[in-house]
Design a protein around this motif. Structure first.
Motif, PDB file in Angstrom:
ATOM      1  N   ALA A 178       0.823  -1.201   0.000  1.00  0.00           N
ATOM      2  CA  ALA A 178       0.000   0.000   0.000  1.00  0.00           C
ATOM      3  C   ALA A 178       0.859   1.254   0.000  1.00  0.00           C
ATOM      4  O   ALA A 178       2.008   1.251   0.422  1.00  0.00           O
ATOM      5  N   GLY A 204      -7.761   6.702  -2.175  1.00  0.00           N
ATOM      6  CA  GLY A 204      -7.610   5.807  -1.038  1.00  0.00           C
ATOM      7  C   GLY A 204      -7.249   4.385  -1.414  1.00  0.00           C
ATOM      8  O   GLY A 204      -6.585   3.680  -0.648  1.00  0.00           O
ATOM      9  N   ASN A 225      -4.160   2.617   0.477  1.00  0.00           N
ATOM     10  CA  ASN A 225      -4.449   1.578   1.464  1.00  0.00           C
ATOM     11  C   ASN A 225      -4.459   0.147   0.947  1.00  0.00           C
ATOM     12  O   ASN A 225      -4.573  -0.792   1.747  1.00  0.00           O
ATOM     13  N   THR A 226      -4.392  -0.057  -0.375  1.00  0.00           N
ATOM     14  CA  THR A 226      -4.496  -1.411  -0.927  1.00  0.00           C
ATOM     15  C   THR A 226      -3.523  -1.599  -2.100  1.00  0.00           C
ATOM     16  O   THR A 226      -2.924  -0.646  -2.589  1.00  0.00           O
ATOM     17  N   TRP A 282     -10.559  -0.922   5.161  1.00  0.00           N
ATOM     18  CA  TRP A 282      -9.897  -1.256   3.905  1.00  0.00           C
ATOM     19  C   TRP A 282      -9.575  -2.735   3.795  1.00  0.00           C
ATOM     20  O   TRP A 282      -9.485  -3.276   2.682  1.00  0.00           O
TER      21      TRP A 282
END
Length: 332
Positions: A17, A66, A70-71, A313
């Motif tokens: 991430a 995001g 976050n991923t 998430w």
């Protein structure tokens, strides 16, 4: 009501991430919003036919989407030979064309200390900035200016694209696909607001938007008018069926996943305390949409209700992993 609502298996690489150097900034001018950045990630095989738009949640930041922060979903999609478009910004926008700039009591934006980026939604309510110093026109950007710029400058296919998102981005994905069926053949919603006209939902969204940047829901769409109903997936469900849009809707149970417990105890407790009630609300909202679609005889929807998943998430990343094979089969 505090906040959002928000197959085959994917073998994903380890999560990495944060800023992804394989992406690049792609700027497009909006007549009302000015220059808007998206992050673009090219498909590994170099094709320009398979494209998906990935929408952020209510607390969308101005630097990166995001999903990139976050991923590792962009990386996974690239591996499936899908081009990824991640719009940046649009906090509390619902990716809609708003009725007017956000304001309260007729006070001009940028007044006094409220103009400072304090991090408190209430103190920012009278501030300036995105969606306040000008009117949000995100639907127009995504379906007009950005769509054609991607075609003209990168050669991307402007038709039969996919779109998915979480929370406000989930309901927005269904809205975009309902009214722009030539552009979007697939729509995915994770923990989305899919029944916004249900009792109490508007006031719940009002509180969430105030908390996420100090935005006024009444400036997005007047109460219970055509503009508001146009945004409600529960209302426009027949359109999704008529378009034969491939739809994927997901919500977790509110129980923590293993990943949520594999972090320091204090952080895990905070995530559970915040994420459980929010995801329970998302689940109820998504189940209502499911009942609506089933009552209409819909055969174009996949429902994903995993036994664990918070409003976090960790849940949304796993939602995406499970969805990607179906997305891949229904775009391009």
């Amino acid at each position: 009501m505090l906040l959002p609502l928000g197959a085959g298996a994917v073998v994903a690489p380890p999560v990495s991430a944060g800023f992804n150097p394989s992406g690049f900034d792609f700027w497009v001018d909006s007549p009302e919003m000015g220059p808007i950045k998206s992050r673009v990630f090219r498909a590994n095989d170099g094709n320009t036919n398979r494209v998906v738009y990935v929408l952020d949640g209510e607390r969308a930041q101005g630097d990166l989407n995001g999903w990139e922060i976050n991923t590792n979903v962009a990386e996974v999609l690239q591996g499936w030979n899908i081009n990824v478009v991640m719009p940046v910004g649009g906090q509390s926008s619902f990716y809609a064309d708003w009725d007017s700039p956000s304001s309260f009591f007729g006070v001009a934006p940028g007044t006094g200390s409220s103009a400072k980026n304090s991090g408190s939604g209430i103190s920012e309510a009278l501030g300036g900035g995105e969606g306040k110093s000008y009117r949000y026109t995100w639907e127009s950007l995504l379906t007009n200016q950005l769509r054609w710029a991607l075609r003209d400058r990168l050669g991307f296919n402007p038709n039969r694209n996919g779109v998915f998102g979480l929370s406000m981005g989930g309901s927005a994905a269904l809205t975009l696909s309902a009214y722009h069926p030539d552009q979007f053949s697939f729509a995915g919603s994770f923990s989305g607001y899919l029944n916004i006209s249900a009792p109490g939902m508007r006031e719940g969204i009002r509180a969430a938007m105030m908390d996420a940047g100090g935005y006024n829901v009444d400036c997005m769409a007047p109460p219970w008018g055509p503009q508001w109903l146009r945004m409600d997936p529960f209302v426009f469900a027949p359109t999704l069926i008529a378009n034969n849009t491939r739809v994927w809707v997901a919500a977790g149970s509110g129980a923590p996943m293993q990943q949520d417990l594999a972090i320091p105890l204090g952080a895990a407790a905070d995530r559970i305390i915040r994420g459980t009630p929010l995801e329970a609300l998302a689940l109820a909202n998504t189940r209502a949409f499911q009942v609506r679609m089933m009552s209409l005889g819909a055969g174009n929807v996949v429902y994903d209700f995993p036994p664990a998943g918070l409003h976090a998430w960790t849940n949304w990343q796993d939602n995406a992993y499970r969805m990607i094979p179906d997305l891949s089969a229904n775009i391009g």
